[in-house]
Write a protein that holds these residues in place. Structure first.
Motif, PDB file in Angstrom:
ATOM      1  N   GLY A  73       0.833  -1.202   0.000  1.00 44.57           N
ATOM      2  CA  GLY A  73       0.000   0.000   0.000  1.00 44.57           C
ATOM      3  C   GLY A  73       0.869   1.254   0.000  1.00 44.57           C
ATOM      4  O   GLY A  73       0.604   2.217  -0.729  1.00 44.57           O
ATOM      5  N   VAL A  74       1.924   1.251   0.803  1.00 44.15           N
ATOM      6  CA  VAL A  74       2.833   2.400   0.863  1.00 44.15           C
ATOM      7  C   VAL A  74       3.565   2.567  -0.472  1.00 44.15           C
ATOM      8  O   VAL A  74       3.787   3.686  -0.938  1.00 44.15           O
ATOM      9  N   LEU A  75       3.904   1.454  -1.124  1.00 45.78           N
ATOM     10  CA  LEU A  75       4.547   1.522  -2.440  1.00 45.78           C
ATOM     11  C   LEU A  75       3.622   2.216  -3.448  1.00 45.78           C
ATOM     12  O   LEU A  75       4.074   3.046  -4.249  1.00 45.78           O
ATOM     13  N   ALA A  76       2.334   1.896  -3.406  1.00 46.17           N
ATOM     14  CA  ALA A  76       1.374   2.565  -4.299  1.00 46.17           C
ATOM     15  C   ALA A  76       1.312   4.053  -3.980  1.00 46.17           C
ATOM     16  O   ALA A  76       1.283   4.899  -4.879  1.00 46.17           O
ATOM     17  N   LEU A  77       1.326   4.401  -2.703  1.00 49.47           N
ATOM     18  CA  LEU A  77       1.337   5.814  -2.315  1.00 49.47           C
ATOM     19  C   LEU A  77       2.591   6.506  -2.842  1.00 49.47           C
ATOM     20  O   LEU A  77       2.532   7.627  -3.352  1.00 49.47           O
ATOM     21  N   PRO A  93       5.726  11.721  -8.886  1.00 50.04           N
ATOM     22  CA  PRO A  93       5.240  10.339  -8.919  1.00 50.04           C
ATOM     23  C   PRO A  93       6.028   9.501  -9.929  1.00 50.04           C
ATOM     24  O   PRO A  93       6.477  10.015 -10.952  1.00 50.04           O
ATOM     25  N   GLU A  94       6.230   8.252  -9.609  1.00 50.78           N
ATOM     26  CA  GLU A  94       6.830   7.277 -10.540  1.00 50.78           C
ATOM     27  C   GLU A  94       5.829   6.144 -10.648  1.00 50.78           C
ATOM     28  O   GLU A  94       6.070   5.022 -10.199  1.00 50.78           O
ATOM     29  N   PHE A  95       4.683   6.486 -11.241  1.00 49.41           N
ATOM     30  CA  PHE A  95       3.520   5.615 -11.237  1.00 49.41           C
ATOM     31  C   PHE A  95       3.809   4.193 -11.690  1.00 49.41           C
ATOM     32  O   PHE A  95       3.253   3.233 -11.159  1.00 49.41           O
ATOM     33  N   GLY A  96       4.678   4.031 -12.688  1.00 47.38           N
ATOM     34  CA  GLY A  96       4.916   2.711 -13.271  1.00 47.38           C
ATOM     35  C   GLY A  96       5.473   1.691 -12.292  1.00 47.38           C
ATOM     36  O   GLY A  96       5.428   0.491 -12.568  1.00 47.38           O
ATOM     37  N   HIS A  97       5.957   2.162 -11.134  1.00 43.36           N
ATOM     38  CA  HIS A  97       6.679   1.229 -10.268  1.00 43.36           C
ATOM     39  C   HIS A  97       5.870   0.720  -9.084  1.00 43.36           C
ATOM     40  O   HIS A  97       6.428   0.169  -8.141  1.00 43.36           O
ATOM     41  N   LEU A  98       4.552   0.866  -9.126  1.00 48.59           N
ATOM     42  CA  LEU A  98       3.743   0.203  -8.092  1.00 48.59           C
ATOM     43  C   LEU A  98       3.571  -1.267  -8.474  1.00 48.59           C
ATOM     44  O   LEU A  98       3.844  -1.671  -9.607  1.00 48.59           O
ATOM     45  N   GLY A 119      -3.812  -0.566 -11.869  1.00 48.22           N
ATOM     46  CA  GLY A 119      -3.154   0.730 -11.656  1.00 48.22           C
ATOM     47  C   GLY A 119      -4.181   1.843 -11.468  1.00 48.22           C
ATOM     48  O   GLY A 119      -4.040   2.696 -10.590  1.00 48.22           O
ATOM     49  N   VAL A 120      -5.240   1.814 -12.281  1.00 47.89           N
ATOM     50  CA  VAL A 120      -6.294   2.825 -12.166  1.00 47.89           C
ATOM     51  C   VAL A 120      -7.017   2.677 -10.826  1.00 47.89           C
ATOM     52  O   VAL A 120      -7.392   3.666 -10.189  1.00 47.89           O
ATOM     53  N   LEU A 121      -7.210   1.437 -10.371  1.00 44.97           N
ATOM     54  CA  LEU A 121      -7.836   1.210  -9.065  1.00 44.97           C
ATOM     55  C   LEU A 121      -7.009   1.859  -7.946  1.00 44.97           C
ATOM     56  O   LEU A 121      -7.558   2.481  -7.024  1.00 44.97           O
ATOM     57  N   ALA A 122      -5.691   1.714  -8.027  1.00 46.41           N
ATOM     58  CA  ALA A 122      -4.823   2.361  -7.025  1.00 46.41           C
ATOM     59  C   ALA A 122      -4.966   3.882  -7.107  1.00 46.41           C
ATOM     60  O   ALA A 122      -5.040   4.566  -6.083  1.00 46.41           O
ATOM     61  N   LEU A 123      -5.039   4.421  -8.317  1.00 50.64           N
ATOM     62  CA  LEU A 123      -5.249   5.863  -8.480  1.00 50.64           C
ATOM     63  C   LEU A 123      -6.579   6.292  -7.867  1.00 50.64           C
ATOM     64  O   LEU A 123      -6.657   7.309  -7.175  1.00 50.64           O
ATOM     65  N   ALA A 124      -7.625   5.505  -8.109  1.00 51.33           N
ATOM     66  CA  ALA A 124      -8.947   5.832  -7.566  1.00 51.33           C
ATOM     67  C   ALA A 124      -8.907   5.824  -6.040  1.00 51.33           C
ATOM     68  O   ALA A 124      -9.475   6.692  -5.382  1.00 51.33           O
ATOM     69  N   ALA A 125      -8.201   4.839  -5.469  1.00 51.50           N
ATOM     70  CA  ALA A 125      -8.146   4.709  -4.003  1.00 51.50           C
ATOM     71  C   ALA A 125      -7.295   5.803  -3.368  1.00 51.50           C
ATOM     72  O   ALA A 125      -7.460   6.112  -2.193  1.00 51.50           O
ATOM     73  N   ILE A 126      -6.382   6.400  -4.128  1.00 47.70           N
ATOM     74  CA  ILE A 126      -5.440   7.357  -3.548  1.00 47.70           C
ATOM     75  C   ILE A 126      -5.754   8.802  -3.961  1.00 47.70           C
ATOM     76  O   ILE A 126      -5.790   9.688  -3.122  1.00 47.70           O
ATOM     77  N   LEU A 127      -5.997   9.031  -5.242  1.00 43.86           N
ATOM     78  CA  LEU A 127      -6.240  10.405  -5.705  1.00 43.86           C
ATOM     79  C   LEU A 127      -7.697  10.680  -6.041  1.00 43.86           C
ATOM     80  O   LEU A 127      -8.079  11.837  -6.147  1.00 43.86           O
ATOM     81  N   ALA A 128      -8.469   9.623  -6.266  1.00 47.68           N
ATOM     82  CA  ALA A 128      -9.870   9.778  -6.656  1.00 47.68           C
ATOM     83  C   ALA A 128     -10.054  10.754  -7.823  1.00 47.68           C
ATOM     84  O   ALA A 128     -10.832  11.697  -7.732  1.00 47.68           O
TER      85      ALA A 128
END
Lengths: 285, 285
Positions: free
Chosen positions: A214-218, B151-156, B214-223
């Motif tokens: 979860g922290v990695l996603a953040l 952000p380094e989105f690709g690395h989650l 990846g989009v789910l993580a974005l939704a959960a974090i940035l909405a």
């Protein structure tokens, strides 16, 4: 004098204090139905004078967009009687012409930890709480993150810990982060409350794996300079160090700003974070 | 008159135009070493007059904090000669007393799509690009997200598609999102370039799974209220609809604001997003 109210799923806290977070007096009581819960707070505040503003941190989901007529209205929640209740309408009735600022409880806590707690002076901060559910409040560039509604951090999906085939307890997603690592998830998986599992129990290695993902996603999305993890399920000895070392292993030298031992920290305001955040909201909400 | 420069890993674009994004003239050329690449842009701009300001979108990693002396300095990058190069110092030498605003290329593209493209008028927007790597630019509450670096989105990391045991191509993490779903990952897994795999090929179902997580993580974090997906690997027919339906399945009715068919969209500015974003930066960076 300003007032702060923290509406929690179990208890409500009301306080008077100052916009810089100095608390003068507070009162804690059980959260019941919305009318009674709100009336208790309003009467307690009124006995102490007429506040210049009221800051509120509340459980959600709740509409945070100040330019919408539905500002402060609760959305679908399992908490009986609260769905559709408008905190802003009720507070405007009680305190006409007084500024009302409404936030999520986790955003209020994130704000408090960044202004007077474990993330002092930092502008990019996440506050995670692990208890009945998993939620997070976030500050990006010094501003609280709302987005289209507000983050629901617990519902992202992360890779499985090797050999874990527990189905998860989230009624929506089964094995999302909350479904795998909340208090009820731990209780269902191990047949014991998290608080009874000793340090060194395999449950904690697994828990650190899930939280570190979860922290990695953040880190990949918000790139916070500090992540504060609180809530009942984070209380076991060495929990933060274990999540930190798991995160550094996963990061593999990539999120270098997260390599310090102070990247993942326990809260320093404990039970006070929410109500202090409610007071602080007035100046920045 | 203002100037914009987009430094890409392969090509550089320089333009003159207006701060509202109206482009007057542009010139595209190959990115080589930093000195030559920068000189070409500076000479091209000078021939057209003295700009009031210069907006820059650049590949990274790059320091974006305007209050740091290292503002605009490139960090570790495989691109020969660029590590340690300071875009801001070089541009200040070329254009003394002219305001210089520096951003990542993906943030510039996110800004452009939100001001004059597929996310017009929205304040919470993510722009994802899938090509040699996977990156994302993000606007939260109308402001570009930097965080501690950017952000380094690709690395989650995301859960595996059932049966996929490909090791991944990320030199740091193996099987992070970029390691599993970038152009080189697809080429290595299927032995064929993404552009040659027809719609309906299993590669696209798998690709949609990874991107939807990846989009789910974005939704959960940035909405975000909209996610724009561009880049070479997003060009196959029906790709955005497939990622959207996979996201809605994963979300299971939870991220309701993401249920519209317009939540996940292709870019509408195409190749122009980066350079238009560079011009727009001057007014908001």
């Amino acid at each position: 004098m300003i007032a702060g109210i923290e509406f929690g799923g179990t208890k409500t806290v009301v306080a008077i204090g100052h916009a810089d977070g100095r608390l003068v007096e507070e009162f804690r009581y059980l959260t019941t139905n919305p009318d009674d819960t709100l009336r208790t707070a309003v009467e307690w505040i009124r006995l102490r004078g007429n506040p210049e503003a009221v800051g509120v941190g509340a459980f959600g989901p709740i509409i945070l967009a100040q330019d919408k007529p539905e500002y402060g209205r609760m959305l679908a929640t399992p908490k009986p009687g609260w769905e559709g209740f408008s905190l802003s309408a009720a507070l405007r009735d009680a305190f006409p012409d007084v500024r009302i600022v409404i936030e999520t409880d986790v955003n209020a806590a994130a704000l408090a930890e960044s202004r007077c707690g474990a993330a002092l002076g930092l502008d990019d901060v996440v506050y995670i709480t692990i208890g009945t559910g998993i939620g997070a409040g976030m500050l990006s560039g010094g501003r609280l993150v709302h987005g289209a509604l507000h983050p629901e951090f617990g519902h992202l999906k992360v890779p499985r810990f090797s050999g874990d085939d527990f189905a998860g307890v989230c009624p929506f997603h089964g094995a999302c982060l909350e479904g795998l690592a909340s208090g009820p998830a731990i209780a269902a998986r191990w047949g014991a409350e998290a608080s009874t599992l000793p340090p060194g129990h395999k449950a904690w290695e697994m828990q650190a794996w899930y939280l570190a993902h979860g922290v990695l996603a953040l880190a990949a999305i918000l790139a916070p300079s500090r992540v504060v993890i609180g809530g009942g399920v984070s209380q076991v000895e060495s929990f933060h160090a274990l999540v930190g070392s798991t995160f550094r292993k996963l990061s593999a030298g990539y999120f270098t700003y997260g390599e310090g031992v102070d990247f993942i920290m326990p809260p320093s305001l404990g039970q006070q974070a929410g109500i202090l955040g409610a007071l602080l909201l007035v100046a920045c909400g």
